[in-house]
Design an enzyme around this catalytic site. Structure first.
Site, PDB file in Angstrom:
ATOM      1  N   SER A 135       0.863  -1.177   0.000  1.00 40.61           N
ATOM      2  CA  SER A 135       0.000   0.000   0.000  1.00 40.61           C
ATOM      3  C   SER A 135       0.899   1.226   0.000  1.00 40.61           C
ATOM      4  CB  SER A 135      -0.878  -0.029   1.260  1.00 40.61           C
ATOM      5  OG  SER A 135      -1.642   1.144   1.354  1.00 40.61           O
ATOM      6  N   LYS A 161      -0.980  -1.151  -4.523  1.00 40.23           N
ATOM      7  CA  LYS A 161      -2.152  -0.320  -4.183  1.00 40.23           C
ATOM      8  C   LYS A 161      -1.660   1.088  -3.952  1.00 40.23           C
ATOM      9  CE  LYS A 161      -4.607   0.085   0.273  1.00 40.23           C
ATOM     10  NZ  LYS A 161      -5.288  -0.716   1.338  1.00 40.23           N
ATOM     11  N   LYS A 163      -2.914   5.017  -2.663  1.00 36.41           N
ATOM     12  CA  LYS A 163      -3.962   5.788  -2.008  1.00 36.41           C
ATOM     13  C   LYS A 163      -4.382   6.924  -2.932  1.00 36.41           C
ATOM     14  CE  LYS A 163      -3.962   3.817   2.131  1.00 36.41           C
ATOM     15  NZ  LYS A 163      -5.161   3.228   2.757  1.00 36.41           N
ATOM     16  N   ASP A 188      -7.120   2.895  -3.115  1.00 30.17           N
ATOM     17  CA  ASP A 188      -7.856   2.968  -1.843  1.00 30.17           C
ATOM     18  C   ASP A 188      -8.132   4.440  -1.547  1.00 30.17           C
ATOM     19  OD1 ASP A 188      -8.906   2.738   0.694  1.00 30.17           O
ATOM     20  OD2 ASP A 188      -7.163   1.734   1.584  1.00 30.17           O
ATOM     21  N   GLU A 213     -11.002   0.512  -3.396  1.00 31.74           N
ATOM     22  CA  GLU A 213     -11.308   0.232  -1.994  1.00 31.74           C
ATOM     23  C   GLU A 213     -11.941   1.445  -1.338  1.00 31.74           C
ATOM     24  OE1 GLU A 213      -7.762  -1.117   0.001  1.00 31.74           O
ATOM     25  OE2 GLU A 213      -8.691  -1.038   1.984  1.00 31.74           O
ATOM     26  N   ASP A 238     -13.745  -1.689   3.054  1.00 36.40           N
ATOM     27  CA  ASP A 238     -12.829  -1.794   4.199  1.00 36.40           C
ATOM     28  C   ASP A 238     -13.559  -1.191   5.406  1.00 36.40           C
ATOM     29  OD1 ASP A 238     -10.853  -1.376   6.122  1.00 36.40           O
ATOM     30  OD2 ASP A 238      -9.404  -0.407   4.814  1.00 36.40           O
ATOM     31  N   LYS A 262      -9.822  -7.069   8.178  1.00 38.70           N
ATOM     32  CA  LYS A 262      -8.878  -6.644   9.219  1.00 38.70           C
ATOM     33  C   LYS A 262      -9.491  -7.117  10.524  1.00 38.70           C
ATOM     34  CE  LYS A 262      -7.376  -2.400   6.895  1.00 38.70           C
ATOM     35  NZ  LYS A 262      -7.512  -0.924   6.841  1.00 38.70           N
ATOM     36  N   GLY A 290      -4.088  -4.094   6.085  1.00 36.85           N
ATOM     37  CA  GLY A 290      -3.004  -3.779   7.013  1.00 36.85           C
ATOM     38  C   GLY A 290      -3.287  -2.460   7.713  1.00 36.85           C
TER      39      GLY A 290
HETATM   40  O1  OSB Z   1      -7.175   1.786   4.575  1.00 38.06           O
HETATM   41  O2  OSB Z   1      -6.064   0.032   4.344  1.00 38.06           O
HETATM   42  C1  OSB Z   1      -6.194   1.146   4.868  1.00 38.06           C
HETATM   43  C2  OSB Z   1      -3.099   2.062   6.901  1.00 38.06           C
HETATM   44  C3  OSB Z   1      -3.685   2.642   8.013  1.00 38.06           C
HETATM   45  C4  OSB Z   1      -5.047   2.767   8.064  1.00 38.06           C
HETATM   46  C5  OSB Z   1      -5.846   2.287   7.002  1.00 38.06           C
HETATM   47  C6  OSB Z   1      -5.263   1.687   5.915  1.00 38.06           C
HETATM   48  C7  OSB Z   1      -3.864   1.608   5.844  1.00 38.06           C
HETATM   49  C8  OSB Z   1      -3.150   1.065   4.701  1.00 38.06           C
HETATM   50  C9  OSB Z   1      -1.762   0.557   4.945  1.00 38.06           C
HETATM   51  O3  OSB Z   1      -3.570   1.061   3.569  1.00 38.06           O
HETATM   52  C10 OSB Z   1      -1.670  -0.915   4.933  1.00 38.06           C
HETATM   53  C11 OSB Z   1      -0.345  -1.373   5.466  1.00 38.06           C
HETATM   54  O4  OSB Z   1       0.634  -1.295   4.716  1.00 38.06           O
HETATM   55  O5  OSB Z   1      -0.276  -1.803   6.638  1.00 38.06           O
HETATM   56 MG    MG Z   2      -8.291   0.611   3.213  1.00 41.99          MG
END
Ligand code: OSB
Ligand code: MG
Length: 371
Positions: A135, A161, A163, A188, A213, A238, A262, A290
């Site tokens: 991510s 992925k 953001k 995402d 996402e 999510d 999660k 994550g």
């Molecule tokens: O939306 O998936 C998410 C990190 C913190 C809070 C929300 C998210 C995320 C990530 C990072 O996308 C995922 C990771 O590398 O741990």
């Molecule tokens: Mg997410």
């Protein structure tokens, strides 16, 4: 299994690189580690709440309060036949899933270590390696994004992925697609758009994304269903999937075609297994999300990812992307083919470096069984 002692620690660990999403940027990770002791063994759990209530309503402060004042009294000194009985024992407490999940995870680790079995096997998983994706947060520029993608592909990751948020979407996706070639690419939005953006989001269909996402609000199902009807790109939920019951509603409403699991968001491993099975029975693939976990939560995520319907690569990457050094040994590493080996020892299968935990600790509290 009987928990005789429960220790709560609040830690602050610097991130190797800052992480920016549509809801903000963090440079340090603040999180709670739960340690439970019983029958001569020790188990660890990581709470995925953050300092601020931006990803979810819970924060470290609320989790600390709920664990110390409401969860600990319901688990300390109680005989549990199996860790799957912990979540139901907390039924009187509404919500606070991240707090519940942290204690429940420690109970699964304790139980697995007492049995001398890897957590993956106790959870019902069979794989020895899991597929890992990365991510990538919002970057200062498209050049930074391109450089970051190159680095992650070179490290072996086989699903990227990025953001997105309004103002950082079509351009970054175009840049990312040009860099990744036919490697699976997804985005995402962390709830940054509204249904009024549907036409704009439909322009992402041109990039053949694996999924988008959580484009819409954190507690929405209905608008996601309306949006999915207007997009070719599959929606993955999510934030919205706060409970297995909401997942059932989202699947019935066709609000998503993929779900991100999660454990912290839905109350732990027992609920994650229920969600995994529910999705499997509806043909909905899942993947492991994550939350920038330390090695403790990261190892746990790897074990859960061994269940069969985790058929897409997760946000479960190598330790060194996040913390250097990590609080576990050995650190989690990714192989050149983008997979991660499942630790084979009892429980989480990693050693916890208590000295590194001590070094990062902001506060500690120890609770003991009264009975
Ligand atoms: O939306 O998936 C998410 C990190 C913190 C809070 C929300 C998210 C995320 C990530 C990072 O996308 C995922 C990771 O590398 O741990
Ligand atoms: Mg997410």
């Amino acid at each position: 299994m009987r928990i005789e002692r429960l220790e709560l620690r609040l830690l602050k660990l610097p991130l190797v690189h800052f992480f920016e999403t549509s809801f903000g940027r963090i440079d340090d990770k603040h999180f709670i580690i739960v340690r439970v002791d019983g029958g001569g063994a020790t188990g660890y759990g990581e709470c995925v709440a953050e300092r601020d209530p931006y990803y979810s309503a819970e924060t470290n402060e609320t989790a600390w309060h709920i664990i110390a004042d409401f969860i600990a009294p319901r688990v300390l000194g109680v005989d549990f036949a199996h860790p799957r009985d912990v979540f139901p024992a907390l039924k009187a407490i509404r919500g606070h899933n991240m707090a519940k999940a942290a204690v429940e995870m420690a109970a699964w680790d304790l139980h697995s270590r007492q049995r001398g079995e890897p957590l993956a096997r106790v959870l019902g998983g069979a794989r020895h390696r899991i597929a890992s994706g990365v991510s990538i947060g919002i970057q200062p520029s498209l050049d930074d994004l391109a450089a970051k993608i190159e680095r992650e592909l070179a490290a072996g990751y086989r699903r990227i992925k990025i953001k997105i948020k309004p103002g950082w979407d079509l351009g970054p996706v175009e840049t990312a697609r040009a860099r990744v070639g036919d490697v699976p690419l997804m985005v995402d939005a962390n709830a940054a758009y509204t249904l009024a953006d549907a036409d704009h989001l439909a322009r992402l269909d041109a990039f053949g994304l694996m999924m988008i996402e959580q484009p819409l609000d954190y507690d929405d199902v209905a608008d996601h269903a309306a949006l999915q009807r207007r997009l070719q790109t599959p929606i993955c939920l999510d934030e919205s999937i706060k409970t297995v019951a909401v997942a059932r509603e989202a699947i019935a409403a066709r609000a998503c075609r993929i779900i991100n699991i999660k454990p912290g968001r839905i109350g732990g491993f027992a609920e994650s297994i229920r969600l995994h099975d529910l999705c499997a029975s509806h043909g909905i693939p899942v993947w492991h999300g994550g939350m920038l976990e330390s090695g403790i939560g990261r190892a746990a995520n790897i074990h859960l990812s061994t269940l069969p319907n985790f058929s897409l690569p997760g946000d479960v990457a190598a330790s060194k992307r996040y913390f250097d050094p990590d609080v576990i040994e050995p650190p989690i590493e990714v192989a050149a083919d983008g997979t991660i080996e499942v630790p084979g020892g009892p429980g989480l299968g990693v050693s916890i470096r208590e000295d590194r935990l001590d070094h990062a600790t902001l506060k500690v509290s120890t609770l003991k069984a009264q009975r």
